[in-house]
Design a protein around this motif. Structure first.
Motif, mmCIF file in Angstrom:
data_model
loop_
_atom_site.group_PDB
_atom_site.id
_atom_site.type_symbol
_atom_site.label_atom_id
_atom_site.label_comp_id
_atom_site.label_asym_id
_atom_site.label_seq_id
_atom_site.Cartn_x
_atom_site.Cartn_y
_atom_site.Cartn_z
ATOM 1 N N ALA A 159 2.600 12.144 3.037
ATOM 2 C CA ALA A 159 2.400 11.046 2.099
ATOM 3 C C ALA A 159 0.944 11.041 1.651
ATOM 4 C CB ALA A 159 2.757 9.712 2.748
ATOM 5 N N GLU A 160 0.782 11.019 0.341
ATOM 6 C CA GLU A 160 -0.555 10.980 -0.240
ATOM 7 C C GLU A 160 -0.836 9.552 -0.712
ATOM 8 O OE1 GLU A 160 -0.634 13.970 -3.283
ATOM 9 O OE2 GLU A 160 -0.283 15.589 -1.839
ATOM 10 N N PHE A 161 -1.806 8.934 -0.072
ATOM 11 C CA PHE A 161 -2.231 7.595 -0.433
ATOM 12 C C PHE A 161 -3.482 7.708 -1.318
ATOM 13 C CE2 PHE A 161 0.352 7.135 3.293
ATOM 14 C CZ PHE A 161 1.037 5.949 3.100
ATOM 15 N N GLU A 162 -4.015 6.602 -1.740
ATOM 16 C CA GLU A 162 -5.142 6.645 -2.679
ATOM 17 C C GLU A 162 -6.360 7.373 -2.112
ATOM 18 O OE1 GLU A 162 -7.787 3.680 -5.466
ATOM 19 O OE2 GLU A 162 -5.862 3.003 -4.680
ATOM 20 N N HIS A 163 -6.708 7.124 -0.831
ATOM 21 C CA HIS A 163 -7.935 7.691 -0.274
ATOM 22 C C HIS A 163 -7.709 8.657 0.886
ATOM 23 C CE1 HIS A 163 -10.286 5.066 -2.798
ATOM 24 N NE2 HIS A 163 -9.577 4.027 -2.380
ATOM 25 N N GLN A 203 0.847 -1.194 0.000
ATOM 26 C CA GLN A 203 0.000 0.000 0.000
ATOM 27 C C GLN A 203 0.885 1.248 0.000
ATOM 28 O OE1 GLN A 203 -2.097 -0.729 3.647
ATOM 29 N NE2 GLN A 203 -3.678 -1.927 2.635
ATOM 30 N N PRO A 249 2.514 4.981 -0.785
ATOM 31 C CA PRO A 249 1.925 6.278 -1.091
ATOM 32 C C PRO A 249 2.060 6.594 -2.576
ATOM 33 C CG PRO A 249 3.909 6.518 0.264
ATOM 34 C CD PRO A 249 3.678 5.069 0.073
ATOM 35 N N LYS A 250 1.115 7.369 -3.081
ATOM 36 C CA LYS A 250 1.163 7.813 -4.476
ATOM 37 C C LYS A 250 2.204 8.916 -4.643
ATOM 38 C CE LYS A 250 -2.554 5.457 -5.691
ATOM 39 N NZ LYS A 250 -2.413 4.229 -6.396
ATOM 40 N N LYS A 251 2.386 9.704 -3.573
ATOM 41 C CA LYS A 251 3.306 10.838 -3.632
ATOM 42 C C LYS A 251 3.828 11.123 -2.228
ATOM 43 C CE LYS A 251 3.376 15.604 -5.302
ATOM 44 N NZ LYS A 251 2.555 16.679 -5.887
ATOM 45 N N THR A 264 -4.490 11.393 3.055
ATOM 46 C CA THR A 264 -3.153 11.978 3.163
ATOM 47 C C THR A 264 -2.763 11.985 4.632
ATOM 48 O OG1 THR A 264 -3.464 13.374 1.231
ATOM 49 C CG2 THR A 264 -1.801 14.087 2.806
#
Length: 107
Positions: free
Chosen positions: A85-89, A69, A71-73, A91
Motif C-alpha cells: 500500500a502506497e500512502f502519501e508519505h 487515511q 492508501p493512494k495505491k 509505503t
C-alpha cells in the motif's frame, strides 16, 4: 503513526475480527498488517477502519487502515502472499512468507 502486524491463522470469524478491532482501537493503531487471512473476501464493517485483502486461494494477506487515511495505491501479488500500500508519505509492504522457506533453502 502506529503500525502493527499479526498472523491471525484465519480472519473469517466474527470473534477474531471483533477482538482485533477492539485491540486496534484501544491502542490507537493506524495500520495493521495481517497474514494468513484464509479468505478471499472479508466483510468488515467499521466506520473508522477499512480493509484491503489479497487472498485469492484463501491463504493470504490484508491491510487494515483508517478510512480517513486511505492508501493512494494498492498492489497485490497474484498468489496472495504480498500486499503493498502506497500512502502519501510512505509505503508499507505486508509479506506472508513460507513457514519452511529457510529449510527449503538449506536442502
Amino acid at each position: 503513526m502506529k503500525i502493527a502486524t499479526i498472523n491471525t491463522r484465519g480472519f473469517t470469524s466474527k470473534f477474531k475480527q471483533d477482538f482485533l478491532l477492539r485491540y486496534i482501537k484501544q491502542h490507537k493503531l493506524d495500520i495493521v498488517a495481517i497474514q494468513e487471512v484464509n479468505s478471499p473476501v472479508i466483510v468488515f464493517n467499521d466506520p473508522v477502519y477499512d480493509i484491503a485483502t489479497n487472498a485469492p486461494q484463501g491463504l493470504g494477506t490484508a491491510l487494515l487502515y483508517k478510512r480517513n487515511q486511505p492508501p493512494k495505491k494498492i498492489i497485490k501479488s497474484p498468489e496472495g502472499r504480498i500486499i503493498r500500500a502506497e500512502f502519501e508519505h510512505f509505503t508499507i509492504v505486508n509479506i506472508y512468507g513460507f513457514a519452511n522457506a529457510l529449510a527449503e533453502v538449506k536442502r
